[in-house]
Design a protein around this motif. Structure first.
Motif, PDB file in Angstrom:
ATOM      1  N   CYS A 145      24.746  -9.890  31.634  1.00  0.00           N
ATOM      2  CA  CYS A 145      26.189 -10.509  31.331  1.00  0.00           C
ATOM      3  C   CYS A 145      26.495 -11.807  31.696  1.00  0.00           C
ATOM      4  CB  CYS A 145      27.388  -9.371  31.979  1.00  0.00           C
ATOM      5  SG  CYS A 145      26.915  -7.793  31.461  1.00  0.00           S
ATOM      6  N   TYR A 153      34.672 -10.605  33.569  1.00  0.00           N
ATOM      7  CA  TYR A 153      34.023  -9.377  32.914  1.00  0.00           C
ATOM      8  C   TYR A 153      35.013  -8.293  32.431  1.00  0.00           C
ATOM      9  CZ  TYR A 153      29.908 -10.926  35.880  1.00  0.00           C
ATOM     10  OH  TYR A 153      29.115 -11.707  36.423  1.00  0.00           O
ATOM     11  N   ASP A 157      31.409  -5.830  28.414  1.00  0.00           N
ATOM     12  CA  ASP A 157      30.293  -6.316  29.297  1.00  0.00           C
ATOM     13  C   ASP A 157      29.590  -4.820  30.273  1.00  0.00           C
ATOM     14  OD1 ASP A 157      30.353  -9.091  28.791  1.00  0.00           O
ATOM     15  OD2 ASP A 157      32.056  -9.208  30.004  1.00  0.00           O
ATOM     16  N   ALA A 160      27.703  -2.898  27.817  1.00  0.00           N
ATOM     17  CA  ALA A 160      26.320  -3.632  27.649  1.00  0.00           C
ATOM     18  C   ALA A 160      25.282  -3.411  28.735  1.00  0.00           C
ATOM     19  CB  ALA A 160      26.694  -4.979  27.210  1.00  0.00           C
ATOM     20  N   PHE A 161      25.622  -3.477  29.925  1.00  0.00           N
ATOM     21  CA  PHE A 161      25.002  -3.160  31.055  1.00  0.00           C
ATOM     22  C   PHE A 161      24.697  -1.949  31.225  1.00  0.00           C
ATOM     23  CE2 PHE A 161      25.024  -2.498  35.849  1.00  0.00           C
ATOM     24  CZ  PHE A 161      24.046  -2.864  36.164  1.00  0.00           C
TER      25      PHE A 161
END
Length: 406
Positions: A145, A153, A157, A160-161
């Motif tokens: 990210c 954040y 994010d 996605a992490f």
């Protein structure tokens, strides 16, 4: 091992990129510049490029080198004596209904700075693994990210992490540890800065059971077979196996012992004092305990005391540079065990087996917890000093009889 060097022009500067091949897989390697060493815990950056293709490795190594040079340029510019540097990140305030409010968004810590703050304040006296976990887990976030201010954040994010961790093949239990560390760093920095932020890394859904296999215990027949091998080989590694096999100690607890932690009582009973040392911390407060030694554990303790001075560590091989290397012990001993035991059995299986062996002799659960250093539920269990050694010894002797069929 094949080492390859490539040159590429980036920002008008010739960059030397080095990568090497080990067992067919290419690895990136780059020395940290001397003037930036204080930012790093190692003088060398090295990691797998995850490819066996030379052309792909070249492209990835050059890309990594370019990113590093950009980042190093950024670090050097921060340290440069530039005009107006004293005004950077100044405490900017604004007037709001006659009250002075806190710093504006641009002054919020970045995640990399939050890690530094977290380790500076909470990492004092903690094991190196504590520091590595924080740096590695938050490093994963930065890789996916970017290194942003904490208020930059979002939940997208965090998701996605999560997806990136799943793609890496991490088991649910490993993802739980990573997310737990990231949340701790984030929350600690937010509290230190007096910010009001919702942690986007909280309540992220993922399958916590994915890739998690059940712990495998070790049978009594296998315990007998392993102990017999220990008697035959009779060296430092086998003393460690034998000590764990009839106590259920965690491997790190046993590997970090001093000889003086092994004590003979007035009635002749050998016991081991499991207590924290500067080179080896204990997992929990309840882990500090006294365990009577029986069977193979008694033999191992006697061999240690015959071979070492009283002030020495019991297992010098795994206690160097001021720390106990339990991971190295685990790798070596698990490799030795593998041909003799069922698939999935490891050194930690002795600990699971000890709990089962104590159940088989109908040992009370709070006695079991005291022997193994497990947490016992209930306020009442925090009162008093626990069971005396002779009570613990009685149950362990009953367990030992089962191994030899008595």
């Amino acid at each position: 091992m094949l080492t390859i060097s490539r040159g590429v022009v980036h920002f008008g500067v010739q960059i030397r990129t080095v990568y090497f091949q080990k067992e067919g897989v290419f690895y990136f390697a780059r020395r940290v510049p001397a003037d930036l060493l204080h930012y790093y815990s190692s003088d060398k950056i090295s990691y797998s490029l995850r490819t066996r293709s030379s052309s792909v490795a070249t492209a990835r190594a050059i890309q990594a080198a370019c990113k590093l040079d950009e980042y190093w340029f950024h670090l050097r510019s921060q340290e440069a004596n530039i005009p107006g540097k004293h005004l950077l990140r100044a405490s900017v305030t604004k007037q709001d209904s006659g009250r002075v409010t806190g710093p504006v968004t641009s002054d919020v810590l970045k995640l990399s700075e939050a890690v530094v703050t977290y380790l500076r304040l909470k990492g004092q006296g903690k094991a190196p693994t504590f520091h590595r976990a924080a740096e590695r887990s938050c490093g994963y976030v930065i890789d996916v990210c970017g290194d942003r201010p904490l208020d930059g954040y979002t939940k997208a994010d965090a998701n996605a992490f999560r997806d990136a961790l799943v793609e890496r093949g991490l088991a649910g239990s490993s993802m739980t540890r990573v997310f737990g560390t990231v949340r701790s760093v984030f929350n600690f920095a937010v509290n230190e800065e007096g910010l009001t932020l919702i942690n986007p890394f909280s309540n992220v859904y993922y399958d916590r059971e994915a890739g998690v296999s059940d712990r495998v215990t070790i049978s009594v027949a296998e315990i007998r077979k392993v102990q017999q091998k220990c008697y035959e080989i009779d060296d430092e590694l086998r003393w460690l196996v034998a000590l764990v096999s009839d106590t259920g100690m965690r491997l790190a607890e046993a590997a970090g012992l001093l000889c003086k932690d092994i004590e003979r009582q007035t009635d002749g009973q050998l016991v081991v004092h499991i207590r924290p040392h500067p080179w080896r911390r204990l997992k929990t407060r309840g882990s500090q305990r006294i365990v009577p030694l029986v069977g193979a554990a008694t033999w191992a303790a006697q061999r240690i005391l015959e071979s070492r001075a009283i002030g020495e560590v019991a297992f010098p091989r795994y206690n160097r540079n001021g720390s106990t290397n339990a991971n190295s012990a685990s790798a070596a001993l698990n490799k030795w065990l593998r041909p003799m035991v069922a698939k999935g059995v490891s050194m930690h299986s002795f600990r699971h087996a000890m709990r089962d062996r104590l159940r088989e002799v109908e040992c009370p659960s709070d006695v079991v917890d005291q022997i193994g250093g497990w947490q016992t539920e209930g306020v009442g269990n925090s009162y008093g000093q626990g069971y005396p050694v002779n009570v613990l010894s009685k149950w362990l002797i009953e367990v030992e009889k089962r191994v030899h069929g008595a």
